[in-house]
Design a protein around this motif. Structure first.
Motif, PDB file in Angstrom:
ATOM      1  N   LEU A 187       0.851  -1.187   0.000  1.00  0.00           N
ATOM      2  CA  LEU A 187       0.000   0.000   0.000  1.00  0.00           C
ATOM      3  C   LEU A 187       0.886   1.235   0.000  1.00  0.00           C
ATOM      4  O   LEU A 187       2.030   1.190   0.462  1.00  0.00           O
ATOM      5  CB  LEU A 187      -0.896   0.026   1.245  1.00  0.00           C
ATOM      6  CG  LEU A 187      -2.075  -0.948   1.278  1.00  0.00           C
ATOM      7  CD1 LEU A 187      -2.674  -1.001   2.683  1.00  0.00           C
ATOM      8  CD2 LEU A 187      -3.144  -0.557   0.258  1.00  0.00           C
ATOM      9  N   THR A 188       0.338   2.338  -0.491  1.00  0.00           N
ATOM     10  CA  THR A 188       1.095   3.583  -0.491  1.00  0.00           C
ATOM     11  C   THR A 188       0.161   4.759  -0.266  1.00  0.00           C
ATOM     12  O   THR A 188      -0.972   4.768  -0.781  1.00  0.00           O
ATOM     13  CB  THR A 188       1.876   3.759  -1.808  1.00  0.00           C
ATOM     14  OG1 THR A 188       2.635   4.959  -1.773  1.00  0.00           O
ATOM     15  CG2 THR A 188       0.951   3.783  -3.023  1.00  0.00           C
ATOM     16  N   THR A 189       0.607   5.727   0.531  1.00  0.00           N
ATOM     17  CA  THR A 189      -0.217   6.907   0.783  1.00  0.00           C
ATOM     18  C   THR A 189      -0.200   7.860  -0.400  1.00  0.00           C
ATOM     19  O   THR A 189      -1.128   8.654  -0.577  1.00  0.00           O
ATOM     20  CB  THR A 189       0.267   7.660   2.032  1.00  0.00           C
ATOM     21  OG1 THR A 189       1.625   8.101   1.835  1.00  0.00           O
ATOM     22  CG2 THR A 189       0.195   6.771   3.260  1.00  0.00           C
ATOM     23  N   ALA A 210      -4.267   6.291  -3.025  1.00  0.00           N
ATOM     24  CA  ALA A 210      -3.029   7.061  -3.171  1.00  0.00           C
ATOM     25  C   ALA A 210      -3.218   8.255  -4.096  1.00  0.00           C
ATOM     26  O   ALA A 210      -2.715   9.357  -3.820  1.00  0.00           O
ATOM     27  CB  ALA A 210      -1.912   6.162  -3.696  1.00  0.00           C
ATOM     28  N   ASN A 211      -3.945   8.060  -5.173  1.00  0.00           N
ATOM     29  CA  ASN A 211      -4.160   9.155  -6.120  1.00  0.00           C
ATOM     30  C   ASN A 211      -4.999  10.267  -5.509  1.00  0.00           C
ATOM     31  O   ASN A 211      -4.766  11.458  -5.768  1.00  0.00           O
ATOM     32  CB  ASN A 211      -4.829   8.633  -7.396  1.00  0.00           C
ATOM     33  CG  ASN A 211      -3.901   7.764  -8.215  1.00  0.00           C
ATOM     34  OD1 ASN A 211      -2.684   7.923  -8.174  1.00  0.00           O
ATOM     35  ND2 ASN A 211      -4.463   6.820  -8.963  1.00  0.00           N
ATOM     36  N   ASN A 242       4.717   9.047   2.079  1.00  0.00           N
ATOM     37  CA  ASN A 242       5.418  10.286   1.753  1.00  0.00           C
ATOM     38  C   ASN A 242       5.241  11.264   2.905  1.00  0.00           C
ATOM     39  O   ASN A 242       4.173  11.872   3.038  1.00  0.00           O
ATOM     40  CB  ASN A 242       4.876  10.898   0.460  1.00  0.00           C
ATOM     41  CG  ASN A 242       5.519  12.240   0.129  1.00  0.00           C
ATOM     42  OD1 ASN A 242       6.528  12.615   0.727  1.00  0.00           O
ATOM     43  ND2 ASN A 242       4.945  12.965  -0.812  1.00  0.00           N
ATOM     44  N   PRO A 243       6.258  11.458   3.744  1.00  0.00           N
ATOM     45  CA  PRO A 243       6.114  12.331   4.917  1.00  0.00           C
ATOM     46  C   PRO A 243       6.005  13.814   4.557  1.00  0.00           C
ATOM     47  O   PRO A 243       5.702  14.637   5.423  1.00  0.00           O
ATOM     48  CB  PRO A 243       7.388  12.052   5.720  1.00  0.00           C
ATOM     49  CG  PRO A 243       8.378  11.591   4.712  1.00  0.00           C
ATOM     50  CD  PRO A 243       7.593  10.843   3.673  1.00  0.00           C
ATOM     51  N   GLN A 244       6.243  14.156   3.282  1.00  0.00           N
ATOM     52  CA  GLN A 244       6.125  15.553   2.872  1.00  0.00           C
ATOM     53  C   GLN A 244       4.670  15.977   2.678  1.00  0.00           C
ATOM     54  O   GLN A 244       4.388  17.156   2.512  1.00  0.00           O
ATOM     55  CB  GLN A 244       6.897  15.784   1.565  1.00  0.00           C
ATOM     56  CG  GLN A 244       8.409  15.703   1.723  1.00  0.00           C
ATOM     57  CD  GLN A 244       9.123  15.859   0.401  1.00  0.00           C
ATOM     58  OE1 GLN A 244       9.186  14.934  -0.399  1.00  0.00           O
ATOM     59  NE2 GLN A 244       9.671  17.029   0.169  1.00  0.00           N
ATOM     60  N   THR A 249      -6.398  11.701   7.366  1.00  0.00           N
ATOM     61  CA  THR A 249      -6.645  10.383   6.764  1.00  0.00           C
ATOM     62  C   THR A 249      -5.346   9.597   6.660  1.00  0.00           C
ATOM     63  O   THR A 249      -5.294   8.400   7.001  1.00  0.00           O
ATOM     64  CB  THR A 249      -7.271  10.536   5.371  1.00  0.00           C
ATOM     65  OG1 THR A 249      -8.520  11.229   5.489  1.00  0.00           O
ATOM     66  CG2 THR A 249      -7.492   9.182   4.724  1.00  0.00           C
ATOM     67  N   VAL A 250      -4.276  10.260   6.191  1.00  0.00           N
ATOM     68  CA  VAL A 250      -2.988   9.583   6.060  1.00  0.00           C
ATOM     69  C   VAL A 250      -2.436   9.211   7.434  1.00  0.00           C
ATOM     70  O   VAL A 250      -1.922   8.100   7.630  1.00  0.00           O
ATOM     71  CB  VAL A 250      -1.986  10.480   5.297  1.00  0.00           C
ATOM     72  CG1 VAL A 250      -0.579   9.891   5.370  1.00  0.00           C
ATOM     73  CG2 VAL A 250      -2.417  10.629   3.850  1.00  0.00           C
ATOM     74  N   GLU A 251      -2.542  10.116   8.381  1.00  0.00           N
ATOM     75  CA  GLU A 251      -2.041   9.837   9.732  1.00  0.00           C
ATOM     76  C   GLU A 251      -2.736   8.619  10.324  1.00  0.00           C
ATOM     77  O   GLU A 251      -2.093   7.771  10.960  1.00  0.00           O
ATOM     78  CB  GLU A 251      -2.245  11.065  10.618  1.00  0.00           C
ATOM     79  CG  GLU A 251      -1.320  12.223  10.270  1.00  0.00           C
ATOM     80  CD  GLU A 251      -1.660  13.489  11.032  1.00  0.00           C
ATOM     81  OE1 GLU A 251      -2.630  13.455  11.839  1.00  0.00           O
ATOM     82  OE2 GLU A 251      -0.971  14.507  10.827  1.00  0.00           O
TER      83      GLU A 251
END
Length: 293
Positions: A187-189, A210-211, A242-244, A249-251
């Motif tokens: 998975l990817t954020t 992700a998109n 990607n921490p940038q 939601t990502v957190e």
């Protein structure tokens, strides 16, 4: 992260116009001692410098993880660099649009990585993560610099070969990673690292999630639910973050991964300080491979 700041871009183009109008654009009025090259992003600047050596001057515009290339607003001094350039090296694909516009404004030749890699509109624009990028850019730089400054052609060719030799260690690691990543789910954020992972055989799950994050919109509720289900059932090997670019939601998505002991690998869009492009790419691949052991 995809964001557009058209006001900043328009202001940047005005700066270029002012630079030319004030006489900063000197390509037609004098011969510069050495070719002047402007690279939009640090990893492209690094490869350019490796080929150029001491026979050309290379200026990199963005070289910090704190700067988002999408939102970057050029200054007057940056406009001057473009107006004096003999060559611009950039990503293209809508990622560093300000650089492309500047180069067109002052009619400077460009090496655009998107063109080298036959990028198609709508594809992943993080082209520096493509396994074949560095080799193709190196070859293009040798060709372009040799034409621009034929007196030092042999030096450019020699340094190009030297850089390609250095790339061998990364290429070997990519071959090894391909044997381990084939069929692996992750998975990817944001799809920042997909250009590496998918080309080495891994399979991204929930690309719509992700998109949406990349476009700074909310993922669908069904995608968020599926994300948590895949995490809880340990149906993915790792998560790329990607921490940038973060959001609630990502957190929550990352917290969920950590709660269920799914490895989280941070991948920034820009190269971290005090490292090289090759070392950065090798470190990321090794971290991914460690999660599979």
């Amino acid at each position: 992260m995809k964001k557009k700041t058209w006001i900043g871009l328009a202001a940047g183009l005005v700066l270029v116009g002012l630079a030319i109008g004030c006489g900063w654009h000197q390509q037609q009025s004098r011969k510069q001692a050495r070719p002047q090259i402007v690279a939009s992003l640090d990893f492209y600047g690094e490869i350019t410098q490796a080929v150029a050596g001491n026979d050309a001057d290379v200026t990199t515009i963005i070289h910090s993880t704190r700067i988002d290339p999408h939102d970057y607003e050029p200054t007057a001094s940056v406009a001057r660099k473009f107006s004096e350039a003999d060559l611009v090296v950039n990503n293209g694909a809508g990622y560093d649009t300000w650089s492309t516009r500047f180069a067109h404004q002052v009619k400077v030749p460009m090496i655009t990585v998107a063109k080298l890699l036959n990028y198609r509109t709508g594809a992943n624009e993080h082209l520096w993560f493509r396994p074949d990028m560095a080799r193709k850019l190196t070859d293009a730089l040798v060709h372009k610099l040799s034409a621009l400054d034929s007196k030092h052609r042999h030096a450019y060719e020699r340094r190009g070969q030297e850089y390609l030799q250095k790339l061998q260690s990364l290429t070997s690691l990519q071959h090894l990673a391909r044997t381990k990543l084939r069929g692996v789910h992750y998975l990817t954020t944001e799809p920042v690292y997909d250009n590496t992972l998918t080309r080495l055989g891994a399979q991204s799950q929930l690309p719509d999630f992700a998109n949406a994050v990349e476009e700074e919109t909310d993922p669908r509720a069904s995608d968020i639910k599926t994300w948590h289900k895949l995490i809880r059932k340990r149906q993915v090997a790792f998560v790329i973050n990607n921490p940038q670019n973060s959001s609630k939601t990502v957190e929550q998505a990352i917290a969920d991964a950590k709660k269920y002991h799914v490895p989280v690998i941070n991948v920034t869009e820009t190269k971290p300080a005090h490292t090289t492009y090759i070392a950065w790419q090798k470190a990321l691949l090794r971290e991914v491979m460690r999660t599979l052991n």
